[in-house]
Scaffold this motif. Structure first.
Motif, PDB file in Angstrom:
ATOM      1  N   GLN A  88      -4.177 -10.549  -6.588  1.00 17.14           N
ATOM      2  CA  GLN A  88      -4.540  -9.543  -5.837  1.00 17.14           C
ATOM      3  C   GLN A  88      -3.686  -8.468  -5.434  1.00 17.14           C
ATOM      4  OE1 GLN A  88      -7.582  -8.479  -4.929  1.00 17.14           O
ATOM      5  NE2 GLN A  88      -6.640  -6.622  -4.055  1.00 17.14           N
ATOM      6  N   TYR A  89      -2.346  -8.651  -5.600  1.00 18.80           N
ATOM      7  CA  TYR A  89      -1.227  -7.858  -5.334  1.00 18.80           C
ATOM      8  C   TYR A  89      -1.199  -7.080  -6.423  1.00 18.80           C
ATOM      9  CZ  TYR A  89       0.266 -10.337  -1.043  1.00 18.80           C
ATOM     10  OH  TYR A  89       0.255 -10.695   0.249  1.00 18.80           O
ATOM     11  N   GLU A 108      -4.618  -1.090 -10.088  1.00 20.36           N
ATOM     12  CA  GLU A 108      -5.900   0.008  -9.861  1.00 20.36           C
ATOM     13  C   GLU A 108      -5.485   1.060  -8.912  1.00 20.36           C
ATOM     14  OE1 GLU A 108      -8.406  -2.429  -7.030  1.00 20.36           O
ATOM     15  OE2 GLU A 108      -9.303  -3.572  -9.055  1.00 20.36           O
ATOM     16  N   ALA A 109      -4.068   1.201  -8.455  1.00 19.18           N
ATOM     17  CA  ALA A 109      -3.677   2.545  -7.944  1.00 19.18           C
ATOM     18  C   ALA A 109      -2.841   3.349  -8.973  1.00 19.18           C
ATOM     19  CB  ALA A 109      -2.297   2.155  -6.741  1.00 19.18           C
ATOM     20  N   CYS A 165       1.712   1.677  -3.429  1.00 14.85           N
ATOM     21  CA  CYS A 165       0.678   2.244  -4.205  1.00 14.85           C
ATOM     22  C   CYS A 165       0.294   3.584  -4.062  1.00 14.85           C
ATOM     23  CB  CYS A 165      -0.653   1.473  -3.881  1.00 14.85           C
ATOM     24  SG  CYS A 165      -0.446  -0.234  -4.481  1.00 14.85           S
ATOM     25  N   ARG A 203      -3.419  -6.513  -9.006  1.00 17.90           N
ATOM     26  CA  ARG A 203      -4.663  -5.816  -9.170  1.00 17.90           C
ATOM     27  C   ARG A 203      -4.504  -4.709  -8.193  1.00 17.90           C
ATOM     28  NH1 ARG A 203      -9.089  -9.056  -7.889  1.00 17.90           N
ATOM     29  NH2 ARG A 203      -8.798 -10.120  -9.750  1.00 17.90           N
ATOM     30  N   GLN A 204      -4.221  -4.660  -7.020  1.00 22.21           N
ATOM     31  CA  GLN A 204      -4.196  -3.605  -6.085  1.00 22.21           C
ATOM     32  C   GLN A 204      -2.980  -2.538  -6.709  1.00 22.21           C
ATOM     33  OE1 GLN A 204      -2.780  -4.672  -2.000  1.00 22.21           O
ATOM     34  NE2 GLN A 204      -2.677  -2.448  -1.501  1.00 22.21           N
ATOM     35  N   GLN A 215       0.836  -1.295  -0.028  1.00 18.71           N
ATOM     36  CA  GLN A 215       0.075   0.005  -0.029  1.00 18.71           C
ATOM     37  C   GLN A 215       0.792   1.289   0.000  1.00 18.71           C
ATOM     38  OE1 GLN A 215      -3.465   0.144  -0.278  1.00 18.71           O
ATOM     39  NE2 GLN A 215      -2.686   2.241  -0.785  1.00 18.71           N
TER      40      GLN A 215
END
Length: 188
Positions: A43-44, A50-51, A24, A46-47, A21
């Motif tokens: 998921q990592y 998405e950032a 990101c 995608r995170q 995070q």
């Protein structure tokens, strides 16, 4: 993408899930993911995407995937990062076939490793090279004069002086896993 100008000079290298995070939220447009396994990596990625980040997945570090070139096809189709990082020449070649960007990671521990690395680079179509350790300005200069690919210095970077030395030697960018340096270099 690896031009090393403006806000492309630092690349957060995420080695712990709790730092993702922070990467990101940073101002840097690219992330190197050195974490994850078969169950978490999607998921990592995608995170990060998405950032608004370009996400490069270090495929050699992803648990449960192995080094069969078919893994890269799976990553391209099912996980969808911007690209991959690998020390393995065959993985870099497969990434290019699958439409991913590819960074060849080179561990330059001696002259033989440098020569072998240059030969590998001539045989594959990597988009950039990550040189480890990043504290070797003379070798960065030599390598950058041997290839037109951007050089990313990484590993053992501890302070601003080491970042500047790598950049002055010809590195386009510097990757590092220390979140404090990501933010403090941005403010310098």
């Amino acid at each position: 993408m690896f031009a090393g100008s403006g806000n492309h000079r630092i690349i957060p290298a995420v080695r712990k899930a709790e730092d993702l995070q922070k990467a990101c939220d940073s101002e840097w447009p690219m992330i190197f993911l050195l974490i994850g396994d078969l169950f978490t990596v999607k998921q990592y990625v995608r995170q990060g995407l998405e950032a608004g980040k370009k996400v490069f997945l270090h495929v050699d570090f992803i648990g449960g995937l192995g080094s069969d070139p078919l893994v890269v096809k799976y990553i391209a189709e099912k996980i969808g990062p911007t690209g991959i990082i690998s020390t393995k020449n065959h993985m870099v070649k497969q990434a290019k076939k699958c439409g991913l960007l590819a960074i060849q990671r080179l561990f330059l521990i001696d002259t033989s490793a440098l020569e072998h690395g240059i030969n590998n680079v001539r045989q594959n179509e990597s988009d950039a090279l990550e040189v480890m350790p990043g504290l070797i300005p003379r070798v960065i200069t030599e390598l950058s004069s041997s290839t037109s690919r951007p050089i990313i210095a990484g590993g053992l970077i501890k302070d601003h002086q080491e970042i500047e030395a790598a950049l002055q030697a010809g590195a386009s960018a510097v990757s590092m896993g220390n979140p404090e340096l990501w933010h403090s270099f941005a403010q310098a």
